[in-house]
Scaffold this active site. Structure first.
Site, PDB file in Angstrom:
ATOM      1  N   ASP A   1       9.764  15.412   8.443  1.00 23.66           N
ATOM      2  CA  ASP A   1       8.463  14.762   8.262  1.00 23.66           C
ATOM      3  C   ASP A   1       7.373  15.836   8.192  1.00 23.66           C
TER       4      ASP A   1
ATOM      5  N   LEU B   1       4.325  15.308   8.936  1.00 22.05           N
ATOM      6  CA  LEU B   1       3.294  14.949   9.917  1.00 22.05           C
ATOM      7  C   LEU B   1       1.914  14.900   9.267  1.00 22.05           C
TER       8      LEU B   1
ATOM      9  N   THR C   1       9.737  -0.721  -2.018  1.00 22.91           N
ATOM     10  CA  THR C   1       8.837  -1.826  -1.690  1.00 22.91           C
ATOM     11  C   THR C   1       8.905  -2.945  -2.726  1.00 22.91           C
ATOM     12  N   ASP C   2       8.507  -4.142  -2.311  1.00 22.42           N
ATOM     13  CA  ASP C   2       8.440  -5.262  -3.265  1.00 22.42           C
ATOM     14  C   ASP C   2       7.260  -5.124  -4.223  1.00 22.42           C
ATOM     15  N   GLU C   3       6.344  -4.189  -3.913  1.00 24.46           N
ATOM     16  CA  GLU C   3       5.156  -4.053  -4.773  1.00 24.46           C
ATOM     17  C   GLU C   3       5.503  -3.559  -6.170  1.00 24.46           C
TER      18      GLU C   3
ATOM     19  N   TYR D   1      -0.156   3.173  -5.889  1.00 26.90           N
ATOM     20  CA  TYR D   1       0.949   3.247  -4.915  1.00 26.90           C
ATOM     21  C   TYR D   1       2.201   2.590  -5.495  1.00 26.90           C
TER      22      TYR D   1
ATOM     23  N   ALA E   1       2.947   1.898  -8.570  1.00 25.51           N
ATOM     24  CA  ALA E   1       3.461   2.612  -9.751  1.00 25.51           C
ATOM     25  C   ALA E   1       4.255   3.846  -9.321  1.00 25.51           C
TER      26      ALA E   1
ATOM     27  N   LYS F   1       5.886   4.245  -6.472  1.00 25.46           N
ATOM     28  CA  LYS F   1       7.165   3.805  -5.880  1.00 25.46           C
ATOM     29  C   LYS F   1       8.111   3.321  -6.999  1.00 25.46           C
TER      30      LYS F   1
ATOM     31  N   ASN G   1      -3.568 -14.465   3.774  1.00 26.54           N
ATOM     32  CA  ASN G   1      -4.221 -13.530   4.709  1.00 26.54           C
ATOM     33  C   ASN G   1      -5.139 -14.244   5.696  1.00 26.54           C
TER      34      ASN G   1
ATOM     35  N   ASP H   1     -13.593  -7.250  -2.787  1.00 25.00           N
ATOM     36  CA  ASP H   1     -12.138  -7.293  -2.964  1.00 25.00           C
ATOM     37  C   ASP H   1     -11.572  -5.915  -3.290  1.00 25.00           C
TER      38      ASP H   1
ATOM     39  N   GLY I   1      -7.649  -4.615  -8.430  1.00 27.12           N
ATOM     40  CA  GLY I   1      -6.252  -4.843  -8.842  1.00 27.12           C
ATOM     41  C   GLY I   1      -5.410  -5.527  -7.774  1.00 27.12           C
TER      42      GLY I   1
HETATM   43  P1  NAD Z   1       3.945   5.502   6.942  1.00 27.99           P
HETATM   44  O1  NAD Z   1       2.769   5.868   6.095  1.00 27.99           O
HETATM   45  O2  NAD Z   1       3.727   4.892   8.273  1.00 27.99           O
HETATM   46  O3  NAD Z   1       4.873   6.789   7.165  1.00 27.99           O
HETATM   47  C1  NAD Z   1       5.147   7.701   6.150  1.00 27.99           C
HETATM   48  C2  NAD Z   1       5.722   8.958   6.791  1.00 27.99           C
HETATM   49  O4  NAD Z   1       6.029   9.882   5.754  1.00 27.99           O
HETATM   50  C3  NAD Z   1       4.752   9.664   7.741  1.00 27.99           C
HETATM   51  O5  NAD Z   1       5.414  10.029   8.928  1.00 27.99           O
HETATM   52  C4  NAD Z   1       4.315  10.891   6.975  1.00 27.99           C
HETATM   53  O6  NAD Z   1       3.992  12.011   7.799  1.00 27.99           O
HETATM   54  C5  NAD Z   1       5.537  11.160   6.125  1.00 27.99           C
HETATM   55  N1  NAD Z   1       5.218  11.896   4.894  1.00 27.99           N
HETATM   56  C6  NAD Z   1       4.225  11.634   4.014  1.00 27.99           C
HETATM   57  N2  NAD Z   1       4.208  12.557   3.038  1.00 27.99           N
HETATM   58  C7  NAD Z   1       5.235  13.418   3.307  1.00 27.99           C
HETATM   59  C8  NAD Z   1       5.740  14.575   2.657  1.00 27.99           C
HETATM   60  N3  NAD Z   1       5.172  15.050   1.531  1.00 27.99           N
HETATM   61  N4  NAD Z   1       6.808  15.203   3.181  1.00 27.99           N
HETATM   62  C9  NAD Z   1       7.390  14.732   4.328  1.00 27.99           C
HETATM   63  N5  NAD Z   1       6.936  13.665   5.000  1.00 27.99           N
HETATM   64  C10 NAD Z   1       5.867  13.008   4.487  1.00 27.99           C
HETATM   65  O7  NAD Z   1       4.836   4.576   6.014  1.00 27.99           O
HETATM   66  P2  NAD Z   1       5.701   3.285   6.386  1.00 27.99           P
HETATM   67  O8  NAD Z   1       4.836   2.097   6.345  1.00 27.99           O
HETATM   68  O9  NAD Z   1       6.503   3.573   7.577  1.00 27.99           O
HETATM   69  O10 NAD Z   1       6.653   3.225   5.093  1.00 27.99           O
HETATM   70  C11 NAD Z   1       7.851   3.975   5.043  1.00 27.99           C
HETATM   71  C12 NAD Z   1       8.532   3.737   3.718  1.00 27.99           C
HETATM   72  O11 NAD Z   1       8.817   2.353   3.573  1.00 27.99           O
HETATM   73  C13 NAD Z   1       7.707   4.126   2.508  1.00 27.99           C
HETATM   74  O12 NAD Z   1       8.545   4.686   1.535  1.00 27.99           O
HETATM   75  C14 NAD Z   1       7.123   2.807   2.008  1.00 27.99           C
HETATM   76  O13 NAD Z   1       6.878   2.847   0.628  1.00 27.99           O
HETATM   77  C15 NAD Z   1       8.245   1.855   2.370  1.00 27.99           C
HETATM   78  N6  NAD Z   1       7.830   0.466   2.657  1.00 27.99           N
HETATM   79  C16 NAD Z   1       6.831   0.191   3.536  1.00 27.99           C
HETATM   80  C17 NAD Z   1       6.513  -1.135   3.819  1.00 27.99           C
HETATM   81  C18 NAD Z   1       5.417  -1.503   4.814  1.00 27.99           C
HETATM   82  O14 NAD Z   1       5.076  -2.672   4.933  1.00 27.99           O
HETATM   83  N7  NAD Z   1       4.863  -0.573   5.571  1.00 27.99           N
HETATM   84  C19 NAD Z   1       7.189  -2.172   3.184  1.00 27.99           C
HETATM   85  C20 NAD Z   1       8.201  -1.856   2.255  1.00 27.99           C
HETATM   86  C21 NAD Z   1       8.521  -0.531   2.012  1.00 27.99           C
HETATM   87  O1  DAU Z   2       4.667  -5.395   0.321  1.00 30.68           O
HETATM   88  C1  DAU Z   2       5.063  -4.184   0.888  1.00 30.68           C
HETATM   89  C2  DAU Z   2       3.854  -3.288   1.061  1.00 30.68           C
HETATM   90  O2  DAU Z   2       3.077  -3.858   2.097  1.00 30.68           O
HETATM   91  C3  DAU Z   2       4.221  -1.847   1.401  1.00 30.68           C
HETATM   92  O3  DAU Z   2       4.931  -1.276   0.339  1.00 30.68           O
HETATM   93  C4  DAU Z   2       2.963  -1.021   1.678  1.00 30.68           C
HETATM   94  O4  DAU Z   2       3.328   0.284   2.103  1.00 30.68           O
HETATM   95  C5  DAU Z   2       2.183  -1.710   2.778  1.00 30.68           C
HETATM   96  O5  DAU Z   2       0.960  -1.014   2.970  1.00 30.68           O
HETATM   97  C6  DAU Z   2       1.903  -3.170   2.430  1.00 30.68           C
HETATM   98  O6  DAU Z   2       0.954  -3.270   1.328  1.00 30.68           O
HETATM   99  P1  DAU Z   2      -0.252  -4.316   1.346  1.00 30.68           P
HETATM  100  O7  DAU Z   2      -1.306  -3.811   0.451  1.00 30.68           O
HETATM  101  O8  DAU Z   2       0.228  -5.698   1.116  1.00 30.68           O
HETATM  102  O9  DAU Z   2      -0.665  -4.219   2.920  1.00 30.68           O
HETATM  103  P2  DAU Z   2      -2.102  -4.148   3.636  1.00 30.68           P
HETATM  104  O10 DAU Z   2      -1.838  -4.246   5.091  1.00 30.68           O
HETATM  105  O11 DAU Z   2      -2.928  -3.016   3.147  1.00 30.68           O
HETATM  106  O12 DAU Z   2      -2.790  -5.490   3.144  1.00 30.68           O
HETATM  107  C7  DAU Z   2      -2.204  -6.761   3.387  1.00 30.68           C
HETATM  108  C8  DAU Z   2      -3.126  -7.798   2.777  1.00 30.68           C
HETATM  109  O13 DAU Z   2      -4.351  -7.829   3.531  1.00 30.68           O
HETATM  110  C9  DAU Z   2      -3.526  -7.511   1.341  1.00 30.68           C
HETATM  111  O14 DAU Z   2      -3.662  -8.728   0.636  1.00 30.68           O
HETATM  112  C10 DAU Z   2      -4.896  -6.850   1.477  1.00 30.68           C
HETATM  113  C11 DAU Z   2      -5.482  -7.527   2.696  1.00 30.68           C
HETATM  114  N1  DAU Z   2      -6.428  -6.697   3.503  1.00 30.68           N
HETATM  115  C12 DAU Z   2      -5.987  -5.470   3.907  1.00 30.68           C
HETATM  116  C13 DAU Z   2      -6.831  -4.652   4.644  1.00 30.68           C
HETATM  117  C14 DAU Z   2      -6.370  -3.273   5.093  1.00 30.68           C
HETATM  118  C15 DAU Z   2      -7.670  -7.183   3.845  1.00 30.68           C
HETATM  119  O15 DAU Z   2      -8.044  -8.308   3.489  1.00 30.68           O
HETATM  120  N2  DAU Z   2      -8.496  -6.367   4.573  1.00 30.68           N
HETATM  121  C16 DAU Z   2      -8.137  -5.120   4.978  1.00 30.68           C
HETATM  122  O16 DAU Z   2      -8.959  -4.423   5.634  1.00 30.68           O
END
Ligand code: NAD
Ligand code: DAU
Length: 359
Positions: free
Chosen positions: A44, A46, A141-143, A166, A168, A170, A265, A296, A299
């Site tokens: 990582d 960090l 991710t599902d995105e 993001y 695009a 992934k 939401n 908002d 996108g």
């Molecule tokens: P996060 O942002 O909490 O953690 C990402 C980690 O990657 C951090 O520890 C960061 O230090 C490390 N990192 C970033 N750039 C790096 C680099 N260049 N080299 C080495 N380490 C690096 O992310 P998360 O929410 O835990 O997501 C983890 C994975 O799961 C991601 O690939 C994300 O796309 C995927 N994912 C997340 C969600 C979600 O809801 N959070 C859902 C579906 C998929």
């Molecule tokens: O679907 C999986 C994805 O979910 C992951 O791949 C991403 O890493 C993760 O960040 C997450 O993406 P979202 O954009 O859906 O999550 P976020 O928590 O940023 O936002 C969730 C919803 O809430 C979204 O519709 C935007 C809205 N939102 C978010 C924030 C941060 C708000 O209305 N206000 C806010 O301040």
């Protein structure tokens, strides 16, 4: 036979990238504690999202090693693979927040696309003549599927149609993993998961940001009309799914992971406010008064919802925690870990917050 199998198991050296982040830290803990015969390496960089405090409880385990390093640094990564000869990779390291990708898309291209390619190259260089019992697991991710309308679900065959930088980045990394499979025979699996929530999530994402703001009695910035829909999964259930896919998923296949748990939401925020009022002994309705509709997200995808029947039927996985339980446990974790929250919301977080919400 058993003897050979055990020998193979004990030789597993798994590189988990991004293991100091939110989901990665739960995956690292799961593998370190469930599989003492595996050697688990957490790589990582960090960044702001990586936090070794997430792993204090397991950092001294014999089968765990932390390596600080950047996945985009190809010389470093090539040397590391050459030295350590990892048999498997579970790749989670990424820039993960959509709003940051809108502000700085290049950083997402670099880490998510180039970083994934560097790992693929290093793994290929090491094992291309001996792919047997090796695996590259790409966590996505599902995105990548873009947005749904009011109905329908994302399946594993839904066409990619990413909308944010993001998403695009992934999607591109998923394509490169597939291309390495087709072109070089890379043994890979990919999973595409919906929104995670739970302990240790950085408070830039909806749920932890709003928990922190409710604690501090700050406005709750709901984007647009709040009628956007997400499918929420408790992070420990995602870690269990990753374990299943890693061990029993079929090479070259994709698995969608979701919570069967869609929320608009605004409805989710109201439930969160009510649970927090109760836990903080505040008057019912107090936190809902903090809800503020703001500009908002550009996108903004209307709706995500996963059809998780493939992983349910083929790998016998389904969510074990209901949303009410998961949300309650998540709130409790943040209330009981105020030092963790204080550490991650000091310094650079304030600059990010002002730029994102007080412009
Ligand atoms: P996060 O942002 O909490 O953690 C990402 C980690 O990657 C951090 O520890 C960061 O230090 C490390 N990192 C970033 N750039 C790096 C680099 N260049 N080299 C080495 N380490 C690096 O992310 P998360 O929410 O835990 O997501 C983890 C994975 O799961 C991601 O690939 C994300 O796309 C995927 N994912 C997340 C969600 C979600 O809801 N959070 C859902 C579906 C998929
Ligand atoms: O679907 C999986 C994805 O979910 C992951 O791949 C991403 O890493 C993760 O960040 C997450 O993406 P979202 O954009 O859906 O999550 P976020 O928590 O940023 O936002 C969730 C919803 O809430 C979204 O519709 C935007 C809205 N939102 C978010 C924030 C941060 C708000 O209305 N206000 C806010 O301040």
């Amino acid at each position: 036979m058993t003897h050979i199998l055990n020998k193979q198991v004990s030789q597993k050296k798994i590189l988990i990238t991004g293991g100091a982040g939110f989901i990665g830290s739960h995956v690292v803990r799961k593998f370190v504690t469930t599989y003492p015969a595996y050697k688990i390496y957490n790589l990582d960089a960090l960044t702001y999202a990586g936090n070794l405090e997430n792993l204090r409880d397991i950092e001294n385990q014999d089968n765990y090693t932390f390596i600080k390093g950047d996945i985009t640094d190809d010389t470093f990564i090539m040397n590391l693979f050459e030295t350590e000869k990892f048999t498997d990779v579970i790749h989670l390291a990424a820039e993960s927040h959509v709003d940051r990708s809108i502000a700085d898309p290049l950083a997402f291209a670099k880490t998510n696309i180039l970083g994934t390619m560097v790992l693929l190259q290093a793994f290929k260089k090491l094992w291309q003549d001996d792919w047997k019992n090796k695996r590259f697991y790409h966590v996505s991710t599902d995105e990548v599927y873009g947005t749904l309308g009011e109905s329908g679900l994302f399946t594993e065959t839904t066409a990619y149609d990413p909308n944010s930088p993001y998403a695009a980045s992934k999607a591109s990394s998923d394509h490169f993993v597939r291309a390495y499979g087709e072109t070089y025979g890379l043994p890979y699996v990919i999973s595409n998961c919906s929104n995670n929530y739970g302990p240790n999530q950085f408070p830039e994402k909806l749920i932890p940001l709003f928990i922190n703001n409710i604690i501090e009695k700050k406005p709750l910035p709901v984007y647009g009309d709040g009628n956007y829909t997400r499918d929420w999964l408790y992070v420990l259930d995602h870690a269990i799914a990753i374990d299943k896919v890693f061990h029993t998923g079929v090479n070259t296949e994709t698995y969608n992971i979701g919570g069967f748990n869609e929320w608009k939401n605004i409805d989710l925020v109201k439930v969160l406010c009510d649970q927090m009022d109760e836990k903080l002994s505040r008057t019912k309705g107090e936190s809902q008064k903090l809800i503020t509709y703001v500009k908002d997200r550009p996108g903004h995808d209307l709706r995500y919802a996963i059809d998780a029947n493939k992983i349910k039927n083929k790998l016998s996985w389904e969510p074990s925690v209901t949303f009410e339980e998961g949300l309650s446990q998540t709130i409790d974790w943040y209330l009981n870990n105020s030092i963790w929250l204080k550490h991650v919301t000091s310094g650079a977080y304030k600059t990010y917050y002002d730029k994102q919400y007080n412009k």
